[in-house]
Write an enzyme that holds these catalytic residues in place. Structure first.
Site, PDB file in Angstrom:
ATOM      1  N   ASP A   1       0.814  -1.210   0.000  1.00  0.00           N
ATOM      2  CA  ASP A   1       0.000   0.000   0.000  1.00  0.00           C
ATOM      3  C   ASP A   1       0.853   1.268   0.000  1.00  0.00           C
ATOM      4  O   ASP A   1       1.933   1.311   0.607  1.00  0.00           O
ATOM      5  CB  ASP A   1      -0.887  -0.004   1.264  1.00  0.00           C
ATOM      6  CG  ASP A   1      -1.814   1.181   1.332  1.00  0.00           C
ATOM      7  OD1 ASP A   1      -2.638   1.337   0.422  1.00  0.00           O
ATOM      8  OD2 ASP A   1      -1.709   1.967   2.299  1.00  0.00           O
TER       9      ASP A   1
ATOM     10  N   GLU B   1       1.039  -0.492  -5.125  1.00  0.00           N
ATOM     11  CA  GLU B   1       0.042   0.549  -5.339  1.00  0.00           C
ATOM     12  C   GLU B   1       0.842   1.857  -5.388  1.00  0.00           C
ATOM     13  O   GLU B   1       1.175   2.452  -4.362  1.00  0.00           O
ATOM     14  CB  GLU B   1      -0.987   0.573  -4.207  1.00  0.00           C
ATOM     15  CG  GLU B   1      -2.177   1.475  -4.502  1.00  0.00           C
ATOM     16  CD  GLU B   1      -2.291   2.663  -3.559  1.00  0.00           C
ATOM     17  OE1 GLU B   1      -2.960   3.632  -3.931  1.00  0.00           O
ATOM     18  OE2 GLU B   1      -1.703   2.626  -2.472  1.00  0.00           O
TER      19      GLU B   1
END
Length: 635
Positions: free
Chosen positions: A316, A369
């Site tokens: 993330d 990401e």
């Protein structure tokens, strides 16, 4: 009678050397609470890193939470590790570390950073646990190197476990064991190859969706114990489905029991707020330049792949790690030693992470990401890349959703928006994400963004998914999108499963099922999904009709596919398309099919003609259904 702490250590001198140098990637085997037997007595060995502590004691159920009853011993080697064996402590006992800091004599109660199980919120204690479990996925893991490789289908169903489906009458989410029945069979029925869980590591605050976590080595107790979570992964593997875990090494919350100011000093977080505090999320940022912190984080990534048999990690907020000026104004950040904005320590950490993950585990993938144009995110470390297997294609997502939002009458003026992604599609190994981020905060659901009357909205949605699945790259779809959820996602509720009683919603789900089947069965859609030679434009400049036509190509050109998309609600008859060779066109997928909720406009088998078109010697005249994508084989 109180049992004294006994001197004991699981650390060798080599362990300490690796830990101090940032090269120990199995710290979970040493730190934390380890049930064991010492000199005939059963108990638990505890070890915690707290170099700025004056005293550390274990408090818990077994000593009435009294400070000083069970003081740990500090090691003599300046590692900052406190350890000891406490007889009589048993599985299931709750505990914390009571730390007296040498900084201002502060006293802190901290959860164990390496706890294998945590109390469910709002409680914050760690729980003594083990990871004993009899796995049944040996066959799956042995085949993973083959099935999880970059030239194989990778269709990901993204899930928030707390809100996928709920037991309404009991006002609760499904447990891990219930999900092992219901979620596994549903994902298999839809044809996805992988499932991705939004963070399942223990987190205190539900509205963070798991992205502000405190229990890095513990699956959340909201849905069951660690063995239950193992059983869920085991069930997915039995069904031939890979499991990707969201992993958050970018920041952590300031909760008092967590990692922040752990021993009274900036231990895990960077001491300079320009590098150690995240203004967007009001959270703390790891000190990637500190060797022991890198060891902690890489050990954590390895832990989920090792002990929980995860098949990949979606990392993330990578962009927030890579840039010193991320979300900061001038004066709020300091350039690196070369005068640049890159966080050199974070870049080195990411490279070490990916090197270790791919070295130690066959067939796993890491997915970044990452929302910027940082170069070579998914290229190997040894040629200067960051080493991820794949990267989210955020540009494709923004351009495509922006295009589909427009009334079809205006799309002719925005042809570049829908075709532009192909100018950079092969600079990285891209995953096309329609994730949870796109269905919250007033953005509407995916269906809710589509223009037109009811029929057009559903046709647009089927077309969007068809374009997504036939575009180069792998795919990710957030739960609920696969059947046309009307409402935005709510983390505290459940998906609107009743919508599947209606034909148009059933048609969307059937579209996804057929697209997943097509993607898996047709080698042209996955064998070269990251290579420029796996794609060829036929026509991208017919803006007036808002049509795209392209080839998807695999190793065997006889199995290449022709894809034609019509982004308007008008039927285009006798539409001439150039084709690479003579033959017959067989329609193998049509998003306008009646069983999908479409109008049923289709092509019977059509022959090519030796008439030059689109720069090719042969061409064919076809009918393109309204707001639809059609996929042909050339026989």
């Amino acid at each position: 009678m109180k049992k004294e702490v006994q001197v004991h250590s699981l650390f060798s001198e080599f362990d300490i050397y690796l830990f101090k140098s940032g090269k120990h990637f199995r710290l979970y085997e040493k730190f934390g609470a380890h049930p064991m037997e010492l000199q005939g007595e059963k108990g638990v060995y505890f070890a915690v890193w707290a170099p700025s502590a004056k005293n550390v004691s274990v408090i818990g159920d077994f000593n009435y939470w009294l400070e000083g009853e069970h003081p740990l011993n500090v090691r003599w080697d300046e590692s900052g590790i406190w350890e000891g064996f406490i007889p009589g402590v048993k599985l299931g006992d709750k505990y914390k570390y009571k730390i007296q800091s040498s900084v201002n004599d502060a006293k802190l109660e901290k959860a164990d950073p390496y706890a294998l199980k945590c109390e469910g919120p709002p409680n914050t204690a760690s729980i003594v646990w083990d990871l004993n479990y009899k796995w049944k996925d040996k066959k799956y893991l042995e085949s993973r190197k083959e099935t999880n490789s970059l030239d194989k289908p990778f269709s990901i169903y993204e899930v928030h476990l707390g809100s996928w489906k709920r037991k309404v009458e009991e006002n609760r989410a499904l447990s891990y064991l219930e999900l092992a029945q219901e979620l596994v069979s549903y994902v298999k029925e839809c044809g996805f190859t992988h499932v991705e869980f939004m963070p399942i590591m223990e987190y205190p605050y539900d509205p963070s969706w798991g992205y502000q976590l405190t229990g890095y080595f513990a699956p959340t107790s909201r849905f069951g114990d660690p063995q239950d979570f193992m059983a869920l992964i085991d069930a997915f593997h039995k069904a031939g489905i890979g499991v990707i875990l969201d992993w958050v090494p970018s920041h952590f919350p300031e909760d008092k029991h967590g990692l922040g100011m752990f021993d009274g000093s900036h231990l895990y977080e960077h001491p300079d707020p320009r590098k150690g505090y995240h203004p967007d999320w009001k959270s703390l940022i790891f000190n990637y330049g500190r060797n022991e912190v890198r060891s902690f984080l890489i050990s954590n990534a390895v832990f989920w792949l090792d002990k929980y048999h995860a098949d990949g990690l979606r990392v993330d907020a990578v962009a927030s790690m890579l840039y010193l000026d991320y979300s900061r104004e001038d004066g709020q950040w300091e350039p690196n030693e070369h005068g640049g904005r890159e966080n050199l320590d974070a870049i080195q950490f990411v490279r070490e992470l990916n090197t270790e993950v791919y070295r130690s585990f066959e067939g796993v993938q890491t997915i970044a990401e990452e929302s910027t144009s940082f170069p070579m995110v998914s290229k190997p470390v040894d040629i200067g890349g960051l080493g991820f297997g794949m990267k989210w294609m955020m540009g494709w997502m923004h351009d495509t959703l922006g295009y589909f939002k427009k009334d079809p009458i205006y799309r002719q003026y925005h042809q570049n928006d829908i075709s532009f992604s192909m100018t950079y599609a092969f600079t990285e190994n891209f995953t096309l994400p329609l994730s949870h981020d796109e269905v919250v905060y007033g953005k509407k659901s995916t269906l809710g963004r589509m223009p037109g009357d009811e029929w057009q909205r559903f046709a647009n949605l089927r077309l969007l998914y068809s374009y997504m699945f036939t575009h180069p790259g792998t795919n990710l779809l957030f739960m609920g999108s696969e059947f046309g959820q009307h409402e935005e996602w709510k983390f505290s509720g459940s998906l609107d499963w009743h919508l599947l009683e209606y034909d148009l919603h059933k048609g969307v789900k059937e579209t996804i099922t057929q697209l997943n089947s097509l993607y898996k069965k047709q080698p042209a859609l996955h064998e070269k999904q990251f290579e420029a030679r796996g794609f060829e434009w036929i026509s991208y400049d017919d803006a007036q009709n808002s049509v795209l036509a392209y080839m998807r190509k695999g190793e065997n050109e006889k199995k290449d596919l022709l894809v034609v998309c019509n982004f308007t609600p008008g039927i285009l008859e006798n539409y001439q398309i150039g084709v690479p060779r003579k033959g017959k066109l067989k329609e193998i997928f049509n998003s306008d099919a009646k069983e999908l909720g479409g109008s049923g406009v289709k092509n019977e088998q059509v022959k090519t003609a030796p008439e030059s078109w689109h720069g090719r010697e042969h061409s064919v005249k076809i009918t393109i259904p309204p707001l639809a994508a059609v996929v042909f084989q050339i026989l």
